[in-house]
Design a protein around this motif. Structure first.
Motif, PDB file in Angstrom:
ATOM      1  N   LYS A 100       0.867  -1.171   0.000  1.00  0.00           N
ATOM      2  CA  LYS A 100       0.000   0.000   0.000  1.00  0.00           C
ATOM      3  C   LYS A 100       0.902   1.218   0.000  1.00  0.00           C
ATOM      4  O   LYS A 100       1.854   1.270   0.771  1.00  0.00           O
ATOM      5  CB  LYS A 100      -0.876  -0.017   1.260  1.00  0.00           C
ATOM      6  CG  LYS A 100      -2.289   0.478   1.031  1.00  0.00           C
ATOM      7  CD  LYS A 100      -3.161   0.194   2.242  1.00  0.00           C
ATOM      8  CE  LYS A 100      -2.967   1.235   3.320  1.00  0.00           C
ATOM      9  NZ  LYS A 100      -3.632   0.878   4.576  1.00  0.00           N
ATOM     10  N   ILE A 101       0.639   2.167  -0.865  1.00  0.00           N
ATOM     11  CA  ILE A 101       1.509   3.343  -0.936  1.00  0.00           C
ATOM     12  C   ILE A 101       0.682   4.610  -0.761  1.00  0.00           C
ATOM     13  O   ILE A 101      -0.302   4.816  -1.457  1.00  0.00           O
ATOM     14  CB  ILE A 101       2.254   3.406  -2.285  1.00  0.00           C
ATOM     15  CG1 ILE A 101       3.065   2.119  -2.510  1.00  0.00           C
ATOM     16  CG2 ILE A 101       3.178   4.617  -2.332  1.00  0.00           C
ATOM     17  CD1 ILE A 101       3.736   2.031  -3.864  1.00  0.00           C
ATOM     18  N   GLU A 102       1.081   5.420   0.212  1.00  0.00           N
ATOM     19  CA  GLU A 102       0.469   6.738   0.381  1.00  0.00           C
ATOM     20  C   GLU A 102       1.515   7.768  -0.022  1.00  0.00           C
ATOM     21  O   GLU A 102       2.683   7.621   0.320  1.00  0.00           O
ATOM     22  CB  GLU A 102       0.085   6.988   1.838  1.00  0.00           C
ATOM     23  CG  GLU A 102      -0.981   6.046   2.370  1.00  0.00           C
ATOM     24  CD  GLU A 102      -1.069   6.117   3.890  1.00  0.00           C
ATOM     25  OE1 GLU A 102      -1.005   7.218   4.450  1.00  0.00           O
ATOM     26  OE2 GLU A 102      -1.187   5.046   4.501  1.00  0.00           O
ATOM     27  N   THR A 103       1.094   8.802  -0.734  1.00  0.00           N
ATOM     28  CA  THR A 103       2.089   9.799  -1.149  1.00  0.00           C
ATOM     29  C   THR A 103       1.613  11.209  -0.835  1.00  0.00           C
ATOM     30  O   THR A 103       0.436  11.440  -0.567  1.00  0.00           O
ATOM     31  CB  THR A 103       2.365   9.716  -2.663  1.00  0.00           C
ATOM     32  OG1 THR A 103       1.126   9.868  -3.356  1.00  0.00           O
ATOM     33  CG2 THR A 103       3.003   8.406  -3.040  1.00  0.00           C
ATOM     34  N   VAL A 141       5.215   3.724   2.538  1.00  0.00           N
ATOM     35  CA  VAL A 141       4.955   2.416   1.936  1.00  0.00           C
ATOM     36  C   VAL A 141       4.650   1.404   3.039  1.00  0.00           C
ATOM     37  O   VAL A 141       5.374   1.309   4.032  1.00  0.00           O
ATOM     38  CB  VAL A 141       6.181   1.953   1.110  1.00  0.00           C
ATOM     39  CG1 VAL A 141       6.060   0.479   0.752  1.00  0.00           C
ATOM     40  CG2 VAL A 141       6.298   2.800  -0.146  1.00  0.00           C
ATOM     41  N   HIS A 142       3.545   0.699   2.863  1.00  0.00           N
ATOM     42  CA  HIS A 142       3.238  -0.423   3.744  1.00  0.00           C
ATOM     43  C   HIS A 142       3.540  -1.688   2.954  1.00  0.00           C
ATOM     44  O   HIS A 142       2.930  -1.920   1.918  1.00  0.00           O
ATOM     45  CB  HIS A 142       1.752  -0.479   4.108  1.00  0.00           C
ATOM     46  CG  HIS A 142       1.235   0.748   4.773  1.00  0.00           C
ATOM     47  ND1 HIS A 142       0.888   0.793   6.099  1.00  0.00           N
ATOM     48  CD2 HIS A 142       0.994   1.989   4.296  1.00  0.00           C
ATOM     49  CE1 HIS A 142       0.448   1.993   6.406  1.00  0.00           C
ATOM     50  NE2 HIS A 142       0.497   2.743   5.327  1.00  0.00           N
ATOM     51  N   LEU A 143       4.472  -2.477   3.443  1.00  0.00           N
ATOM     52  CA  LEU A 143       4.698  -3.792   2.854  1.00  0.00           C
ATOM     53  C   LEU A 143       4.254  -4.757   3.946  1.00  0.00           C
ATOM     54  O   LEU A 143       5.028  -5.080   4.844  1.00  0.00           O
ATOM     55  CB  LEU A 143       6.171  -3.964   2.490  1.00  0.00           C
ATOM     56  CG  LEU A 143       6.613  -5.278   1.873  1.00  0.00           C
ATOM     57  CD1 LEU A 143       5.830  -5.583   0.619  1.00  0.00           C
ATOM     58  CD2 LEU A 143       8.099  -5.250   1.555  1.00  0.00           C
ATOM     59  N   ALA A 186       8.774   9.577  -7.648  1.00  0.00           N
ATOM     60  CA  ALA A 186       7.807   9.628  -8.744  1.00  0.00           C
ATOM     61  C   ALA A 186       6.738  10.682  -8.503  1.00  0.00           C
ATOM     62  O   ALA A 186       6.109  11.154  -9.442  1.00  0.00           O
ATOM     63  CB  ALA A 186       7.163   8.259  -8.932  1.00  0.00           C
ATOM     64  N   THR A 187       6.529  11.046  -7.235  1.00  0.00           N
ATOM     65  CA  THR A 187       5.512  12.055  -6.939  1.00  0.00           C
ATOM     66  C   THR A 187       6.139  13.407  -6.598  1.00  0.00           C
ATOM     67  O   THR A 187       5.505  14.266  -6.014  1.00  0.00           O
ATOM     68  CB  THR A 187       4.622  11.598  -5.772  1.00  0.00           C
ATOM     69  OG1 THR A 187       5.460  11.252  -4.666  1.00  0.00           O
ATOM     70  CG2 THR A 187       3.791  10.391  -6.159  1.00  0.00           C
ATOM     71  N   LYS A 232       2.095   0.647  -9.972  1.00  0.00           N
ATOM     72  CA  LYS A 232       1.400   1.548 -10.897  1.00  0.00           C
ATOM     73  C   LYS A 232      -0.005   1.852 -10.391  1.00  0.00           C
ATOM     74  O   LYS A 232      -0.441   2.999 -10.370  1.00  0.00           O
ATOM     75  CB  LYS A 232       1.309   0.905 -12.286  1.00  0.00           C
ATOM     76  CG  LYS A 232       2.573   1.034 -13.099  1.00  0.00           C
ATOM     77  CD  LYS A 232       2.369   0.426 -14.476  1.00  0.00           C
ATOM     78  CE  LYS A 232       3.691   0.281 -15.215  1.00  0.00           C
ATOM     79  NZ  LYS A 232       3.558  -0.645 -16.367  1.00  0.00           N
ATOM     80  N   VAL A 233      -0.710   0.813  -9.976  1.00  0.00           N
ATOM     81  CA  VAL A 233      -2.079   0.992  -9.487  1.00  0.00           C
ATOM     82  C   VAL A 233      -2.078   1.887  -8.248  1.00  0.00           C
ATOM     83  O   VAL A 233      -2.863   2.829  -8.143  1.00  0.00           O
ATOM     84  CB  VAL A 233      -2.714  -0.382  -9.152  1.00  0.00           C
ATOM     85  CG1 VAL A 233      -4.044  -0.198  -8.438  1.00  0.00           C
ATOM     86  CG2 VAL A 233      -2.884  -1.198 -10.422  1.00  0.00           C
ATOM     87  N   GLN A 234      -1.150   1.619  -7.334  1.00  0.00           N
ATOM     88  CA  GLN A 234      -1.109   2.376  -6.083  1.00  0.00           C
ATOM     89  C   GLN A 234      -0.782   3.853  -6.336  1.00  0.00           C
ATOM     90  O   GLN A 234      -1.306   4.724  -5.654  1.00  0.00           O
ATOM     91  CB  GLN A 234      -0.063   1.777  -5.141  1.00  0.00           C
ATOM     92  CG  GLN A 234      -0.466   0.440  -4.561  1.00  0.00           C
ATOM     93  CD  GLN A 234      -1.541   0.593  -3.504  1.00  0.00           C
ATOM     94  OE1 GLN A 234      -1.499   1.492  -2.680  1.00  0.00           O
ATOM     95  NE2 GLN A 234      -2.521  -0.290  -3.530  1.00  0.00           N
ATOM     96  N   LEU A 235       0.097   4.108  -7.299  1.00  0.00           N
ATOM     97  CA  LEU A 235       0.474   5.502  -7.536  1.00  0.00           C
ATOM     98  C   LEU A 235      -0.564   6.238  -8.376  1.00  0.00           C
ATOM     99  O   LEU A 235      -0.695   7.447  -8.274  1.00  0.00           O
ATOM    100  CB  LEU A 235       1.848   5.584  -8.203  1.00  0.00           C
ATOM    101  CG  LEU A 235       3.023   5.197  -7.313  1.00  0.00           C
ATOM    102  CD1 LEU A 235       4.333   5.324  -8.059  1.00  0.00           C
ATOM    103  CD2 LEU A 235       3.074   6.045  -6.046  1.00  0.00           C
ATOM    104  N   ASN A 236      -1.307   5.501  -9.168  1.00  0.00           N
ATOM    105  CA  ASN A 236      -2.315   6.152  -9.999  1.00  0.00           C
ATOM    106  C   ASN A 236      -3.562   6.535  -9.241  1.00  0.00           C
ATOM    107  O   ASN A 236      -4.337   7.365  -9.688  1.00  0.00           O
ATOM    108  CB  ASN A 236      -2.704   5.249 -11.180  1.00  0.00           C
ATOM    109  CG  ASN A 236      -1.654   5.303 -12.260  1.00  0.00           C
ATOM    110  OD1 ASN A 236      -0.879   6.243 -12.308  1.00  0.00           O
ATOM    111  ND2 ASN A 236      -1.610   4.283 -13.093  1.00  0.00           N
ATOM    112  N   LYS A 237      -3.752   5.914  -8.087  1.00  0.00           N
ATOM    113  CA  LYS A 237      -4.985   6.214  -7.348  1.00  0.00           C
ATOM    114  C   LYS A 237      -4.965   7.629  -6.781  1.00  0.00           C
ATOM    115  O   LYS A 237      -5.973   8.120  -6.320  1.00  0.00           O
ATOM    116  CB  LYS A 237      -5.220   5.180  -6.248  1.00  0.00           C
ATOM    117  CG  LYS A 237      -4.350   5.370  -5.043  1.00  0.00           C
ATOM    118  CD  LYS A 237      -4.553   4.294  -4.014  1.00  0.00           C
ATOM    119  CE  LYS A 237      -3.587   4.564  -2.853  1.00  0.00           C
ATOM    120  NZ  LYS A 237      -3.404   3.477  -1.958  1.00  0.00           N
TER     121      LYS A 237
END
Lengths: 359, 273
Positions: free
Chosen positions: B41-44, B56-58, B166-167, B267-272
């Motif tokens: 899970k990625i929060e930015t 990042v949650h791994l 990336a952000t 990709k999915v996590q960053l696009n959200k």
């Protein structure tokens, strides 16, 4: 009155606090932890101990040392802060350590240390008081015996108005700053710093307003601590309901006793796990994990079915509970129920009356 | 056992043999398959004052990374390139046995491996970061802070560093008579590819991906590879144990494909957002 009409850069009135959010038990590996947001400040405090002092010569034969390290992440401020601890960080660490030595019952743990590591993820005015709010909540979360909670707030002068809870901009251009830590329960001021030009009148106003604000913040700390146990109670109730429908709970209790005799240290972190941020996503987790299981290891998922394996492993580790959340809640149920009986039942009535409204 | 520090995670013999016996049955402590990753899970963008940030949650492993940008003179051998510095700090927030103070060998290794995968993958074109050739370039600092170490920091740190970068938004500038002025307005950074780190741990004769901290403590060796879409960009073996040559080849093969799956998740996590 002009004092009441004065509007500050961020739209607040003079005695209006920024939004504050307190959350405890946010880290799994730490004995206790708290995350606090005060306006733009984001703080994370972790507590480890009481444990053996390292280096040994720093230990005290009569009591424990409370060692607080206040650190800023390099990206927490406008410029990049050098990660090496600055003189400011060292000073704040020292005054915070002294403040908390006054409330922690250090004589209970001679020769040991209670380590607190406080990190500013983002810093924006009044960061040391935000750090103290987090520290106090984290120490309580770790179960460190204390005489009372400590809360704090910084007040100061902005355009010659006494303002509560100065933000970063106000602090930079303001003419006075006064961070204060205080225990409402004990009526003890445990940290006091001041710089700037206060008239005696302004000082009095700032001080009294701060004390009132700290009472509100302390109440929020209490709520955050209760919230953790409310989450545990809800979890228990949920799994109680589920268990009524379950038929094979016998295996569970069998393995349970084995588990307790071998490893009981994880129950604490498991409790913390309940309200960690990820727990809400268990349905999503299950989906993904079962998907990949089917794809890549379809042979294994069927053949190894004993319940024992899963039950044991869930208890052995604090991590990965998500993917087994069903059996997890069923299993930890036993442990949590004990906790509930010992610590929560008395509070239940009290909690029912409690208002759970967030800020 | 992988050396972590003088005060490392202690696992009992019982626990270690239990982990091994589970592996024999193709199972793991938390019910995953041997090569399965925990949820990502990625929060930015939650640190306003940083130019880029990510949490990042791994699974339960959590890592924070933040990006700060300054300007400075370029290295004389690369006058038209900006600089990129990735550093990491392991302090007691992450786990009780980490010490604050000067970086341990372990911290240095973590920082260097993460720096290597980001740098070697060329995910950022450093020539884009040149303002005046030979005189002024952007310096990008990526600072990584693991805050809850529940195993496999290598992969989590690489994810965090990438997600923060990336952000990232780079401040724009104007040039007035040789004077460069940074503006308030910002432009998103250009990323060329997504490097993914995959670490395999060896426990007895078994290999697993994305070890939890207990599995890490029971392991004898680990090997980390960095992959882009088409290349292997970094590698590092650690621990007292060894891998056979055929094991290495097999691991590279498997992990190259694993990286593809993880890349899709990223990709999915960053696009959200």
């Amino acid at each position: 009155m002009s004092e009441n009409e004065f509007i500050r850069p961020d739209g607040r009135k003079t005695d209006e606090l920024r939004n504050i959010k307190i959350e405890v038990g946010v880290l799994e590996r730490a004995d206790g932890s708290a995350r606090v947001e005060l306006g733009k400040n984001i703080v994370l405090a972790s507590v480890n101990g009481p444990r053996e002092m390292h280096p040994k010569h720093a230990s005290l034969s009569q009591k424990a040392v409370v060692r607080i390290a206040y650190r800023m992440m390099p990206f927490s401020v406008e410029y990049r802060k050098n990660p090496f601890p600055s003189r400011r960080e060292k000073e704040i660490s020292k005054v915070l350590s002294e403040a908390f030595e006054s409330v922690v019952l250090t004589k209970l743990y001679p020769r040991s240390v209670v380590d607190v590591f406080v990190q500013m993820i983002q810093s924006d005015g009044g960061s040391r008081t935000a750090a103290a709010i987090a520290t106090s909540a984290a120490l309580a979360d770790a179960g460190i015996p204390m005489r009372g909670l400590i809360a704090g707030i910084a007040s100061g002068l902005y355009e010659d108005h006494v303002c509560l809870d100065l933000s970063g901009i106000e602090d930079n251009v303001g003419t006075g700053d006064m961070p204060l830590l205080y225990s409402p329960q004990l009526d003890e001021v445990s940290l006091f710093q001041l710089d700037g030009l206060f008239t005696p009148e302004q000082f009095k106003t700032a001080f009294n307003k701060s004390i009132e604000a700290i009472k509100i913040i302390e109440e929020k700390q209490r709520e955050a601590l209760k919230q953790k146990y409310i989450a545990i109670r809800d979890q228990i109730q949920e799994s109680d309901d589920e268990e009524d429908e379950e038929t094979d709970s016998e295996i569970t209790s069998e393995t349970d006793s084995y588990y307790e005799s071998t490893d009981s240290s994880d129950s604490q972190s498991e409790a913390a796990n309940f309200e960690s941020a990820d727990s809400g996503d268990s349905s999503l987790d299950q989906e993904t994990s079962s998907e990949s299981t089917n794809e890549e290891h379809s042979t294994t998922s069927e053949s190894v079915e004993p319940h024992e394996l899963i039950d044991y492993e869930v208890r052995k580790t604090a991590e990965g509970t998500d993917s087994e959340s069903d059996s997890d809640s069923e299993v930890s149920d036993e442990e949590e129920e004990k906790k509930k009986r010992s610590s929560l039942t008395e509070r239940d009535l009290e909690l029912q009356d409690l208002e759970l409204g967030d800020d | 056992m992988i050396k972590m520090n003088e005060r490392q995670v202690i696992t009992s013999t019982v626990e270690r043999s239990y982990i091994t016996s589970l592996l024999e049955a193709n199972r793991r402590l938390d019910g995953r398959t041997l090569d399965e990753y925990r949820d990502i899970k990625i929060e930015t963008g939650f640190v306003e004052k940083a130019e880029g940030s990510a949490l990042v949650h791994l699974g339960n492993t959590k890592v924070i990374a933040g990006v700060k940008i300054t300007t400075g003179t370029p290295y004389s051998d690369y006058p038209n390139r900006g600089t990129l510095i990735v550093s990491a700090e392991l302090n007691p927030t992450a786990a009780p046995h980490y010490r604050s103070g000067p970086p341990s060998d372990e911290t240095i290794e973590l920082a260097r491996i993460t720096d290597r995968i980001i740098r070697e993958s060329d995910c950022i074109d450093l020539e884009d970061l040149c303002i005046i050739e030979g005189k002024l370039v952007y310096n990008i600092f990526v600072d990584i802070y693991p805050i809850d170490d529940n195993g496999n920091l290598f992969d989590a740190c690489a994810l965090a560093a990438y997600a923060a970068l990336a952000t990232t938004n780079i401040p724009e500038y104007t040039i007035n008579e040789e004077e460069v002025e940074l503006l308030e307005t910002k432009q998103p950074i250009k990323m060329k590819n997504i490097p993914i780190s995959i670490t395999t741990y060896k426990i007895g004769s078994y290999t697993i991906n994305d070890a939890s901290y207990k599995e890490e403590a029971a392991s004898q060796a680990r090997i980390t590879f960095g992959f882009t879409e088409n290349h292997i960009v970094s590698g590092q073996k650690g621990g007292e144990g060894v891998f056979s040559s055929s094991e290495i080849l097999e691991i590279v093969d498997k992990n190259f494909n694993k990286a593809k799956d993880i890349r899709e998740i990223v990709k999915v996590q960053l696009n959200k957002h």
